[in-house]
Design an enzyme around this catalytic site. Structure first.
Site, PDB file in Angstrom:
ATOM      1  N   GLU A 172       0.882  -1.101   0.019  1.00 21.09           N
ATOM      2  CA  GLU A 172       0.032  -0.029  -0.078  1.00 21.09           C
ATOM      3  C   GLU A 172       0.990   1.022  -0.036  1.00 21.09           C
ATOM      4  OE1 GLU A 172      -3.136   0.360  -0.390  1.00 21.09           O
ATOM      5  OE2 GLU A 172      -3.708  -1.578  -0.305  1.00 21.09           O
TER       6      GLU A 172
ATOM      7  N   CYS B 277      -1.375   9.452   3.025  1.00 18.04           N
ATOM      8  CA  CYS B 277      -1.396   8.872   1.587  1.00 18.04           C
ATOM      9  C   CYS B 277      -2.779   9.193   0.738  1.00 18.04           C
ATOM     10  CB  CYS B 277      -1.233   7.500   1.538  1.00 18.04           C
ATOM     11  SG  CYS B 277      -2.538   6.741   2.605  1.00 18.04           S
TER      12      CYS B 277
HETATM   13  P1  NAD Z   1       9.323   4.480   3.868  1.00 13.58           P
HETATM   14  O1  NAD Z   1       8.787   3.809   2.694  1.00 13.58           O
HETATM   15  O2  NAD Z   1      10.537   5.238   3.522  1.00 13.58           O
HETATM   16  O3  NAD Z   1       9.205   3.700   4.942  1.00 13.58           O
HETATM   17  C1  NAD Z   1       7.960   3.027   5.358  1.00 13.58           C
HETATM   18  C2  NAD Z   1       8.383   1.652   6.054  1.00 13.58           C
HETATM   19  O4  NAD Z   1       9.444   0.871   5.325  1.00 13.58           O
HETATM   20  C3  NAD Z   1       9.477   2.013   7.386  1.00 13.58           C
HETATM   21  O5  NAD Z   1       9.191   1.123   8.372  1.00 13.58           O
HETATM   22  C4  NAD Z   1      10.806   1.756   6.820  1.00 13.58           C
HETATM   23  O6  NAD Z   1      11.871   1.525   7.649  1.00 13.58           O
HETATM   24  C5  NAD Z   1      10.632   0.494   5.860  1.00 13.58           C
HETATM   25  N1  NAD Z   1      11.405   0.399   4.781  1.00 13.58           N
HETATM   26  C6  NAD Z   1      12.096   1.359   4.129  1.00 13.58           C
HETATM   27  N2  NAD Z   1      12.712   0.923   3.089  1.00 13.58           N
HETATM   28  C7  NAD Z   1      12.777  -0.644   3.475  1.00 13.58           C
HETATM   29  C8  NAD Z   1      13.397  -1.724   2.766  1.00 13.58           C
HETATM   30  N3  NAD Z   1      14.089  -1.664   1.641  1.00 13.58           N
HETATM   31  N4  NAD Z   1      12.812  -3.131   3.051  1.00 13.58           N
HETATM   32  C9  NAD Z   1      12.252  -3.075   4.226  1.00 13.58           C
HETATM   33  N5  NAD Z   1      11.629  -2.051   4.717  1.00 13.58           N
HETATM   34  C10 NAD Z   1      11.974  -0.850   4.472  1.00 13.58           C
HETATM   35  O7  NAD Z   1       7.894   5.488   3.955  1.00 13.58           O
HETATM   36  P2  NAD Z   1       7.898   7.073   4.163  1.00 13.58           P
HETATM   37  O8  NAD Z   1       8.262   7.924   3.163  1.00 13.58           O
HETATM   38  O9  NAD Z   1       8.430   7.177   5.758  1.00 13.58           O
HETATM   39  O10 NAD Z   1       6.541   7.106   4.582  1.00 13.58           O
HETATM   40  C11 NAD Z   1       5.384   8.019   3.622  1.00 13.58           C
HETATM   41  C12 NAD Z   1       4.940   7.051   2.377  1.00 13.58           C
HETATM   42  O11 NAD Z   1       4.146   6.011   2.729  1.00 13.58           O
HETATM   43  C13 NAD Z   1       4.057   8.031   1.732  1.00 13.58           C
HETATM   44  O12 NAD Z   1       4.442   7.832   0.208  1.00 13.58           O
HETATM   45  C14 NAD Z   1       2.878   7.708   1.721  1.00 13.58           C
HETATM   46  O13 NAD Z   1       1.529   7.908   0.679  1.00 13.58           O
HETATM   47  C15 NAD Z   1       2.699   6.406   2.047  1.00 13.58           C
HETATM   48  N6  NAD Z   1       1.619   5.576   2.707  1.00 13.58           N
HETATM   49  C16 NAD Z   1       0.743   4.855   1.952  1.00 13.58           C
HETATM   50  C17 NAD Z   1      -0.500   4.330   2.633  1.00 13.58           C
HETATM   51  C18 NAD Z   1      -1.426   3.524   1.980  1.00 13.58           C
HETATM   52  O14 NAD Z   1      -2.149   3.013   2.655  1.00 13.58           O
HETATM   53  N7  NAD Z   1      -1.445   3.584   0.626  1.00 13.58           N
HETATM   54  C19 NAD Z   1      -0.744   4.729   4.047  1.00 13.58           C
HETATM   55  C20 NAD Z   1       0.348   5.666   4.491  1.00 13.58           C
HETATM   56  C21 NAD Z   1       1.482   6.128   4.045  1.00 13.58           C
END
Ligand code: NAD
Length: 494
Positions: A261, A295
């Site tokens: 997501e 998001c």
């Molecule tokens: P991010 O992708 O940087 O981090 C999210 C999570 O993923 C964290 O726990 C991080 O430690 C982990 N992570 C990062 N790289 C990884 C990897 N290579 N392998 C495994 N885990 C990894 O997200 P962010 O930028 O901090 O959050 C915001 C983003 O999340 C925005 O783009 C937002 O739109 C999205 N979001 C989507 C939804 C949805 O339901 N579609 C909901 C909330 C946020």
């Protein structure tokens, strides 16, 4: 009256969580990292970080604990979730205060999130029974019966972001547990307490048997270890499109089920006949709530030329009335962005978009991690504020001449999470809604709409087609198992 209705969480034993993670109990970790108060930058707690070996051990223990949990009566699993829901529905002021400090949420958003999180738990309790019902199927052989059951996937890895840390974790953890899985939760490093350790403690209070939920704080390396742990059969990832691609690629190589997501750049189409004041109120809320760090925030306001001037004036009026500041003050409506990196990203996108020809009708100012609600006008495709997810309190306005152009520009994005359309004629609004490419489309509302029993999710760069909510969660967190029985035993020629 159910006994759970008077349930109340005790005082938070936060000091006892120092340097720990939760895996078969509260265990000391070799590595630590500070979690910070967003607004002041002051350390709140040194939290344990899970190493690859911690994750491996957790996955192995979860795989041992899971079958007996799956074998319990669905009502027993549901009861644990109901108890957790009742506890979370009445958060103590101390807990709300922690949430505000660690996540940067203003009071109203914190309260909204506790309500939504309790709702996720209560909705998940209803799923426990649904997963158990077998389907009797027709076999083309008269002497064979066939039954198909939805069975838990086993051990599910859940990786979450910081922006709705509690609710987004529970959106996966609660239904996964309800239908009989064990879970490894890897919260975001910005919110390891309110998006992680708090859940471990909550489920302890609610009576979840040991070994079924492991909370493993850490960064991307810990997340990778969760994806790669052999016992993890499914990964539920919520976060950015960039990280989601990495997770989905690795899970794909390992032939694991993966639900991603991801980000959004959601269009809010305002039709010619709209009530301008009401539409601007909806649009302002959709862009400025939680400083735009959602998001499903309104990314782009696509407005008919005949009402654009009045719409922008109303949007500016609302933006300038919002109280910006310390989220710990109960009057603050727009709090800080999560960190310096995110603030710089928002500032760069606004500056580059202005350089490309857009105008700041209001805002643009930043101080510390605060970014003032901002209204950008004359934004066109090809400018960063139109093309990218901003994740900040910026209302991006694009003016169109007719409905065709509105639909075409609303769909001019690789994302496909949410969209909304506002207008007086329900017929016209429904026709436009039917043409918007998004997993979720809302008529006469803005884009920030989420209910725990409704299917939530996006297409394109917003996700890989999975959905959360109600039956959709049962489908995500279980798989079919077919059983056939032949009577008499089937005989073969050699
Ligand atoms: P991010 O992708 O940087 O981090 C999210 C999570 O993923 C964290 O726990 C991080 O430690 C982990 N992570 C990062 N790289 C990884 C990897 N290579 N392998 C495994 N885990 C990894 O997200 P962010 O930028 O901090 O959050 C915001 C983003 O999340 C925005 O783009 C937002 O739109 C999205 N979001 C989507 C939804 C949805 O339901 N579609 C909901 C909330 C946020």
């Amino acid at each position: 009256m159910s006994p759970t209705q008077h349930a109340r969480l005790p005082a938070l034993p936060v000091k006892e969580w120092e340097g720990r993670l939760f895996s078969g109990g509260w265990v000391s970790a070799a590595r630590r990292a500070d979690t910070l108060e967003v607004f002041t930058g002051k350390p709140l707690l040194a939290v344990g970080e899970a190493s690859e070996s911690d994750v491996r051990q957790a996955a192995a223990a979860a795989a041992v604990a899971q079958p007996s949990w799956a074998a319990r009566a669905p009502e027993e699993r549901a009861e644990v979730l109901r108890r957790a829901a009742a506890l979370l529905a009445q958060p103590t002021p101390e807990l709300v205060g922690w949430f505000i400090r660690e996540s940067g949420a203003v009071q109203a958003k914190a309260e909204m999130e506790f309500g939504a999180a309790a709702g996720e738990l209560a909705a998940a309790a209803e799923l426990a029974q649904g997963a158990a019902a077998p389907a009797e199927l027709h076999s083309i052989q008269p002497d064979r019966t066939a039954t198909a059951n939805r069975v838990p996937r086993g051990v599910v890895g859940v990786i979450t972001p910081w922006n709705m840390p509690l609710m987004l974790a529970l959106r996966s953890v609660a239904p996964a547990l309800a239908v009989g899985n064990a879970v490894l939760l890897k919260p975001d490093p910005n919110t390891p307490v309110v998006g992680g350790l708090l859940l471990a403690w909550l489920f302890e209070q609610a009576g979840l048997p040991n070994g079924l939920l492991h909370v493993l704080p850490g960064g991307a390396d810990t997340g990778t270890a969760v994806v790669e742990a052999p016992e993890v059969r499914m990964v539920s990832f919520t976060g950015s499109t960039a990280a989601g691609r990495v997770v989905a690629r690795r899970a794909g190589e390992l032939l694991k089920k993966v639900a991603v997501e991801l980000g959004g750049n959601n269009a809010f189409v305002v039709l010619q006949d709209a009530d301008v004041e009401a539409a601007a109120a909806a649009g302002a809320w959709g862009s400025f709530v939680h400083s735009g760090q959602l998001c499903i925030a309104v990314g782009r306001h696509i407005v008919h030329r005949s009402i654009a001037e009045r719409y922008v004036a109303a949007l500016v009026d609302k933006a300038q009335r919002l109280i910006v500041g310390d989220p710990s003050s109960s009057t603050t409506q727009v709090g800080p962005l999560i960190n310096e990196r995110q603030l710089m990203k928002v500032r760069d996108i606004v500056a580059d978009t202005v350089t490309a020809g857009a105008h700041v009708a209001y805002g643009g100012k930043a101080e510390g991690l605060l970014h003032w609600p901002t209204v950008l006008t004359d934004v066109r495709p090809g400018m960063r504020a139109f093309d990218e997810e901003i994740f900040g309190p910026v209302a991006v306005v694009t003016v169109v001449d007719d409905t065709e152009e509105a639909v075409s520009l609303a769909n001019a994005t690789d994302y496909g999470l949410a969209a909304a359309v506002y207008g007086r004629s329900p017929e016209a609004a429904r026709t436009v809604a039917g043409r918007l490419n998004a997993g979720m489309v809302h008529i006469n509302d803005q884009t920030v709409v989420s209910e725990p029993q409704l299917p939530f999710g996006g297409t394109g760069c917003s996700g890989n087609g999975g959905r959360f909510g109600g039956r959709a969660s049962v489908e995500e967190f279980t798989e079919w198992r077919l059983t056939t029985e032949s009577t008499p035993p089937r005989r073969y020629p050699y």
